[in-house]
Design an enzyme around this catalytic site. Structure first.
Site, PDB file in Angstrom:
ATOM      1  N   GLY A  55      20.468  46.278  55.065  1.00  0.00           N
ATOM      2  CA  GLY A  55      19.617  47.071  55.868  1.00  0.00           C
ATOM      3  C   GLY A  55      19.360  45.394  56.288  1.00  0.00           C
ATOM      4  N   ALA A  56      17.313  45.248  55.653  1.00  0.00           N
ATOM      5  CA  ALA A  56      16.958  44.285  56.180  1.00  0.00           C
ATOM      6  C   ALA A  56      16.894  43.962  57.766  1.00  0.00           C
ATOM      7  CB  ALA A  56      16.871  42.900  55.315  1.00  0.00           C
ATOM      8  N   HIS A  57      16.050  44.570  57.815  1.00  0.00           N
ATOM      9  CA  HIS A  57      16.243  44.552  59.707  1.00  0.00           C
ATOM     10  C   HIS A  57      15.374  46.383  60.145  1.00  0.00           C
ATOM     11  CE1 HIS A  57      19.716  46.989  59.760  1.00  0.00           C
ATOM     12  NE2 HIS A  57      19.600  47.457  60.583  1.00  0.00           N
ATOM     13  N   GLY A  58      15.159  45.671  61.365  1.00  0.00           N
ATOM     14  CA  GLY A  58      14.465  47.245  62.504  1.00  0.00           C
ATOM     15  C   GLY A  58      15.347  47.491  63.973  1.00  0.00           C
TER      16      GLY A  58
END
Length: 150
Positions: A55-58
């Protein structure tokens, strides 16, 4: 359908409709019925080392439902004002993630499989990969809970 709010944006856990008999269990997710979007893409994560960060995102517009179909992992959520962590380890429960929510997935157990149902096809322009840029846009787009700045 049982729903539990996380306190971060519109994120919530959703108990999936499940049918059980002596042959086993079957859990169902129908777009527009069990999740508030039509499903346009499905992908799964597997073979993830236990120390890896996914992930480490939006996303600006994308909605998702994340299900631990095998094993477990923890999803950290952030809407620009509040944060929470949700552990998923049941194949009959999903985590709905609304747009404008930063997510990081950690702590995959051995053999864990995460299935993700998404509201749209892949679009590189929909992603935030920079947390500070995400925070600026998220805080500009919505007033903080309770009316005060965080």
């Amino acid at each position: 359908m049982n729903v539990a709010e996380t306190g971060v944006g519109a994120a919530r856990t959703i108990d999936l409709q499940t049918f059980a008999d002596p042959r086993g269990r079957l859990s169902v997710v129908e777009g527009g019925r069990h999740v508030p979007f039509e499903i346009r893409r499905v992908y799964h994560l597997y073979g993830v080392p236990d120390d890896a960060l996914r992930g480490a995102h939006g996303h600006r517009r994308l909605q998702q439902l994340v299900v631990a179909v095998h094993g477990g992992f923890t999803v950290h959520l952030d809407d620009g004002f509040r944060r929470c962590a949700v552990t998923l380890d049941r194949p009959d429960q999903g985590l709905y993630i609304a747009p404008m929510t930063w997510r990081e997935i950690i702590g995959f157990t051995g053999g864990a499989v995460a299935m993700v149902l998404a509201s749209d096809h892949y679009d590189a322009d929909d992603y935030f990969h920079d947390y500070e840029g995400f925070l600026l846009e998220a805080r500009a787009a919505a007033p903080p809970p309770g009316g005060g700045r965080v």
